[in-house]
Design an enzyme around this catalytic site. Structure first.
Site, mmCIF file in Angstrom:
data_model
loop_
_atom_site.group_PDB
_atom_site.id
_atom_site.type_symbol
_atom_site.label_atom_id
_atom_site.label_comp_id
_atom_site.label_asym_id
_atom_site.label_seq_id
_atom_site.Cartn_x
_atom_site.Cartn_y
_atom_site.Cartn_z
ATOM 1 N N LYS A 99 92.476 -33.223 -86.878
ATOM 2 C CA LYS A 99 93.795 -32.923 -87.449
ATOM 3 C C LYS A 99 94.244 -31.517 -87.071
ATOM 4 O O LYS A 99 95.368 -31.303 -86.632
ATOM 5 C CB LYS A 99 93.728 -33.038 -88.977
ATOM 6 C CG LYS A 99 94.888 -32.374 -89.709
ATOM 7 C CD LYS A 99 94.775 -32.526 -91.207
ATOM 8 C CE LYS A 99 94.248 -31.324 -91.943
ATOM 9 N NZ LYS A 99 95.110 -30.146 -91.999
ATOM 10 N N ASN A 100 93.343 -30.550 -87.226
ATOM 11 C CA ASN A 100 93.750 -29.161 -87.018
ATOM 12 C C ASN A 100 93.931 -28.801 -85.544
ATOM 13 O O ASN A 100 94.410 -27.715 -85.234
ATOM 14 C CB ASN A 100 92.748 -28.206 -87.679
ATOM 15 C CG ASN A 100 92.869 -28.239 -89.195
ATOM 16 O OD1 ASN A 100 93.777 -28.868 -89.742
ATOM 17 N ND2 ASN A 100 91.949 -27.577 -89.878
ATOM 18 N N CYS A 108 98.416 -26.905 -99.028
ATOM 19 C CA CYS A 108 97.413 -26.925 -100.089
ATOM 20 C C CYS A 108 97.583 -25.751 -101.042
ATOM 21 O O CYS A 108 97.951 -24.656 -100.627
ATOM 22 C CB CYS A 108 96.022 -26.854 -99.472
ATOM 23 S SG CYS A 108 95.548 -28.350 -98.640
ATOM 24 N N ARG A 117 99.220 -17.944 -99.469
ATOM 25 C CA ARG A 117 99.018 -18.073 -98.015
ATOM 26 C C ARG A 117 100.174 -17.422 -97.276
ATOM 27 O O ARG A 117 101.127 -18.082 -96.863
ATOM 28 C CB ARG A 117 98.833 -19.545 -97.634
ATOM 29 C CG ARG A 117 97.541 -20.095 -98.206
ATOM 30 C CD ARG A 117 97.326 -21.544 -97.898
ATOM 31 N NE ARG A 117 96.832 -21.778 -96.551
ATOM 32 C CZ ARG A 117 96.406 -22.968 -96.136
ATOM 33 N NH1 ARG A 117 96.414 -24.006 -96.950
ATOM 34 N NH2 ARG A 117 95.965 -23.130 -94.910
ATOM 35 N N ASP A 161 86.649 -25.127 -95.055
ATOM 36 C CA ASP A 161 87.036 -26.520 -95.305
ATOM 37 C C ASP A 161 85.839 -27.394 -95.696
ATOM 38 O O ASP A 161 86.016 -28.520 -96.158
ATOM 39 C CB ASP A 161 87.727 -27.120 -94.075
ATOM 40 C CG ASP A 161 89.140 -26.570 -93.901
ATOM 41 O OD1 ASP A 161 89.655 -25.943 -94.842
ATOM 42 O OD2 ASP A 161 89.721 -26.768 -92.822
ATOM 43 N N ARG A 190 95.958 -36.759 -96.088
ATOM 44 C CA ARG A 190 96.529 -35.809 -95.127
ATOM 45 C C ARG A 190 95.528 -35.525 -94.012
ATOM 46 O O ARG A 190 95.919 -35.134 -92.914
ATOM 47 C CB ARG A 190 96.833 -34.468 -95.814
ATOM 48 C CG ARG A 190 98.000 -34.507 -96.762
ATOM 49 C CD ARG A 190 98.236 -33.156 -97.343
ATOM 50 N NE ARG A 190 98.391 -32.180 -96.249
ATOM 51 C CZ ARG A 190 98.494 -30.881 -96.417
ATOM 52 N NH1 ARG A 190 98.461 -30.377 -97.629
ATOM 53 N NH2 ARG A 190 98.633 -30.082 -95.392
HETATM 54 C C1 UD1 Z 1 93.676 -23.256 -90.770
HETATM 55 C C2 UD1 Z 1 93.327 -24.709 -91.028
HETATM 56 C C3 UD1 Z 1 92.727 -24.888 -92.416
HETATM 57 C C4 UD1 Z 1 91.538 -23.942 -92.603
HETATM 58 C C5 UD1 Z 1 91.931 -22.508 -92.236
HETATM 59 C C6 UD1 Z 1 90.742 -21.559 -92.269
HETATM 60 C C7 UD1 Z 1 95.054 -25.851 -89.733
HETATM 61 C C8 UD1 Z 1 96.231 -26.754 -89.747
HETATM 62 N N1 UD1 Z 1 94.558 -25.496 -90.937
HETATM 63 O O1 UD1 Z 1 94.670 -22.891 -91.723
HETATM 64 O O2 UD1 Z 1 92.294 -26.236 -92.537
HETATM 65 O O3 UD1 Z 1 91.151 -23.967 -93.959
HETATM 66 O O4 UD1 Z 1 92.495 -22.474 -90.910
HETATM 67 O O5 UD1 Z 1 89.731 -22.017 -91.443
HETATM 68 O O6 UD1 Z 1 94.531 -25.495 -88.686
HETATM 69 N N2 UD1 Z 1 96.374 -15.078 -93.781
HETATM 70 C C9 UD1 Z 1 97.120 -13.951 -94.013
HETATM 71 N N3 UD1 Z 1 98.267 -13.775 -93.295
HETATM 72 C C10 UD1 Z 1 98.699 -14.669 -92.360
HETATM 73 C C11 UD1 Z 1 97.921 -15.825 -92.132
HETATM 74 C C12 UD1 Z 1 96.760 -16.005 -92.852
HETATM 75 O O7 UD1 Z 1 96.776 -13.120 -94.844
HETATM 76 O O8 UD1 Z 1 99.738 -14.442 -91.729
HETATM 77 C C13 UD1 Z 1 95.149 -15.304 -94.565
HETATM 78 C C14 UD1 Z 1 95.254 -16.546 -95.439
HETATM 79 O O9 UD1 Z 1 95.916 -16.267 -96.635
HETATM 80 C C15 UD1 Z 1 93.812 -16.921 -95.648
HETATM 81 C C16 UD1 Z 1 93.168 -16.498 -94.325
HETATM 82 O O10 UD1 Z 1 94.082 -15.594 -93.693
HETATM 83 O O11 UD1 Z 1 93.241 -16.203 -96.711
HETATM 84 C C17 UD1 Z 1 92.868 -17.635 -93.389
HETATM 85 O O12 UD1 Z 1 94.043 -18.314 -93.060
HETATM 86 P P1 UD1 Z 1 94.309 -18.967 -91.632
HETATM 87 O O13 UD1 Z 1 93.119 -18.764 -90.771
HETATM 88 O O14 UD1 Z 1 95.633 -18.506 -91.144
HETATM 89 O O15 UD1 Z 1 94.393 -20.499 -92.009
HETATM 90 P P2 UD1 Z 1 95.482 -21.536 -91.540
HETATM 91 O O16 UD1 Z 1 95.813 -21.341 -90.103
HETATM 92 O O17 UD1 Z 1 96.590 -21.578 -92.522
#
Ligand code: UD1
Length: 423
Positions: free
Chosen positions: A22-23, A118, A123, A307, A400
């Protein structure tokens, strides 16, 4: 709203074919708007999030042909007629944010309401914004929406304060069509990023270093269509590994990449689960040894995946001895602990640490709620070993991210069925 009815099932035994990730597929689908030419994507899992992404692409003007039986999607974004992601989609799926980089690069503008997804903590998208700004975009953001505009993107150096998966992907996609070279420092290293980079390189992009913390993208003038098969889902793989462990079963996972699940292999191994990389797939045996406690701490890849934290916690309630689970990636990802406690788990949460007493030879069935996708999977696994019936509500969240979850579990001996909740 649908729910799952789960019953104590005994050891799960048999073979499970792991679906495409999915990711990986979500950012890859978003990346198809970087070219006017058709892109054929194979091994696409049939999931609600994939469906939402296809609907968004259509709303933007792309032609999307889905062949669910063949697990194939063809996207042809010959013309993009809109650069605003409708709110109804954004609120359903946080991954809609992946369209920001590609739309900006192709059309010079992208507008979206703040992403849903989620409920696992605040986030923010500051790192996405930071990267796109470094490439020359102007970002206008208020509480409800964010707009990125750029007449032209120019390569630059971007340091990510945290190795965010989504930010790395968004910046990488935008940088493919920027003028000059972009370097992402402290980039995320997840396999899904490597898959996206492979896809983009097949489209004609020049990306080096994906899979390390330093990614270098030389911008090109245009990208072309291509074909690509998505990597297997490492979180689905990990979930079925835990399913074998928690039920003391014996499963063979076909179409899995052991290298992508090293931390899960290591941690299950510490507990006494026997895992072998066989010719046909990954064999997981929870039935050979008495299983004992271990501690886990979630980290960005190649650390233990956040995850997998909830499913692993469910498993730890059933082993001998107490375990500690530390969540460092998301600030609020322990909501499943309360639900597991309804089943008698006795987990205590303090800040980002959960203390799991273990020794629950028998959890007890209860009515529980899937608070997020992976929490839902954890509750299903707990239900498979709990005495009596377990009802898991909110299963649309589980769907999902897990293709044919009920069918796959049923085929290996899981007693689970989906019912529509008429109440
Ligand atoms: C992706 C995955 C999700 C997984 C996560 C961490 C997808 C669709 N989803 O989510 O399943 O749980 O990686 O492995 O690929 N953060 C910030 N600022 C930002 C972006 C992120 O502070 O601009 C923080 C988030 O709040 C969180 C951490 O970074 O605490 C990790 O987030 P991130 O790696 O961005 O996860 P996603 O890409 O949303």
């Amino acid at each position: 709203m649908a729910k799952y009815l789960v019953e104590r099932s005994g050891p799960l035994v048999g073979e499970v074919a792991i679906s495409g990730a999915k990711n990986a597929v979500l950012p890859i689908l978003a990346a198809t708007v970087l070219t006017k030419e058709p892109c054929e994507i194979y091994d696409v899992p049939q999931l609600r999030d994939v469906d939402v992404m296809c609907r968004i692409l259509r709303a933007l003007g792309a032609r999307v042909d889905e062949d669910p039986k063949e697990h194939t999607i063809v996207v042809e974004a010959a013309e993009i007629t809109d650069t605003e992601i409708p709110y109804e989609f954004m609120k359903q799926m946080r991954a809609s944010i992946f369209l920001m980089g590609p739309l900006l690069a192709r059309m010079g503008s992208a507008v979206m309401s703040m992403p849903g997804g989620c409920a696992i903590g605040n986030r923010p998208i500051d790192l996405h914004n930071k990267g796109l700004k470094a490439l020359g975009a102007k970002i206008l953001q208020d509480d409800d929406s964010v707009e990125a505009i750029a007449r032209k993107l120019t390569g630059n150096k971007v340091y990510l304060d945290f190795p965010s998966v989504g930010a790395t992907e968004n910046i990488m996609m935008a940088a493919t069509l920027a003028e000059g070279t972009t370097v992402i420092e402290n980039a995320a290293e997840e396999p899904e990023i490597v898959d996206l980079a492979n896809f983009l390189n097949k489209m004609g992009a020049r990306i080096r270093g994906a899979g390390t913390d330093n990614i270098r993208i030389e911008g090109v003038a245009s990208l072309h269509g291509t074909r690509h098969a998505v990597i297997p889902d490492r979180i689905e793989t990990g979930t079925f590994m835990v399913a074998a462990a928690i039920t003391r079963g014996d499963l063979l996972l076909v179409n899995s990449v052991p290298d992508h699940v090293r931390p899960v292999i290591a941690k299950l191994g510490e507990c006494g689960v026997v895992i072998n990389d066989e010719v046909d797939g990954l064999r997981i045996r929870g039935d050979l040894k008495k299983l004992r406690a271990t501690d886990i701490k979630t980290l960005p890849y190649p650390g233990f995946p956040t995850d997998m934290q909830a499913p692993f916690m469910a498993f730890l309630t059933t082993v001998q001895g107490s375990s500690t689970v530390i969540e460092t990636v998301f600030e609020n990802r322990f909501m499943h602990a309360d639900e597991l406690n309804r089943m008698g788990a006795n987990i205590r949460v303090e800040d980002r640490t959960a203390y799991v007493p273990g020794d629950k030879n028998v959890l007890s069935g209860a009515s529980v709620i899937a608070t997020d996708l992976r929490a839902g999977a954890a509750l299903v696994l707990a239900g498979l070993v709990a005495e009596g019936h377990t009802e898991v509500a909110n299963v649309h969240l589980v769907e999902r991210g897990y293709e044919n979850f009920v069918d796959k579990l049923t085929a290996i001996g899981g007693k689970i069925r989906k019912v529509e909740d008429v109440a």
